[in-house]
Design an enzyme around this catalytic site. Structure first.
Site, short mmCIF file in Angstrom:
data_model
loop_
_atom_site.label_atom_id
_atom_site.label_comp_id
_atom_site.label_asym_id
_atom_site.label_seq_id
_atom_site.Cartn_x
_atom_site.Cartn_y
_atom_site.Cartn_z
CG ASP A 76 -36.62 16.81 -12.72
OD1 ASP A 76 -36.38 15.92 -13.17
OD2 ASP A 76 -37.17 17.78 -13.46
CG HIS A 103 -39.25 13.43 -10.63
ND1 HIS A 103 -39.21 13.49 -12.49
CD2 HIS A 103 -40.77 13.93 -10.35
CE1 HIS A 103 -40.44 14.86 -12.69
NE2 HIS A 103 -40.92 14.99 -11.26
#
Length: 178
Positions: free
Chosen positions: A74, A97
């Site tokens: 993430d 991310h």
């Protein structure tokens, strides 16, 4: 929210030389803190593991994150509402991310994000590089005085994103801002 380490309503916190490996969710959370210094850390999780943000900062002031290697599924660093005076320097991110401000604006009453500097970062094989994301909702939240300096990106799908219609999974998405 589950995390490996959480600092809440704390001040003068120093973390140095930490390795966080395969957290179930967030690795480090800084919430309602002041004067936090995080140095020389490594965070590692599988690139496909959901909700494994490396470091999440919210409602905190005067936070420094320096010399970090963050590999997650993430956000490497997520910056939430109420973050003020955040300095991020010499962070290597990937997979993951990238570094995200937000998501912001999900709530009508929300503190803003201000005075954020992200400097000398390296992104390798990330979905995003540097990102600001907000919901298309009326909100008191804001983003101001953000500087992204000297970032190097290799094999990054979306190097810079400003998304004012953020809606993960495209379910019940707001479509209008008055």
């Amino acid at each position: 929210m589950m995390q490996t380490i959480s600092f809440v309503e704390s001040s003068r916190v120093k973390v140095k030389g930490l390795l966080s490996l395969n957290s179930q969710m967030f690795h480090i959370v800084i919430n309602r803190c002041r004067d936090v210094k995080i140095n020389d850390i490594r965070i590692v999780a599988d690139g496909k593991s959901p909700n494994t943000d490396g470091i999440h900062v919210q409602l905190s002031t005067d936070v420094e994150i320096r010399n970090a290697s963050i590999k997650t599924g993430d956000d490497c660093i997520s910056i939430g509402p109420g973050t003020k005076n955040l300095w991020v320097e010499r962070v290597t991110c990937g997979p993951g991310h990238g570094i995200s401000i937000g998501s912001l604006g999900k709530d009508r009453e929300e503190e803003g994000v201000q005075n954020v500097t992200v400097k000398k970062t390296v992104f390798v094989g990330t979905d995003n590089g540097l990102r600001i994301k907000s919901w298309a909702n009326p909100s008191s939240g804001f983003v101001q005085r953000v500087r992204f300096l000297e970032s190097l990106m290799s094999n990054v799908k979306f190097p810079l994103i400003i998304d004012q219609h953020y809606c993960p999974h495209n379910i019940n998405c707001p479509t209008q801002v008055p």
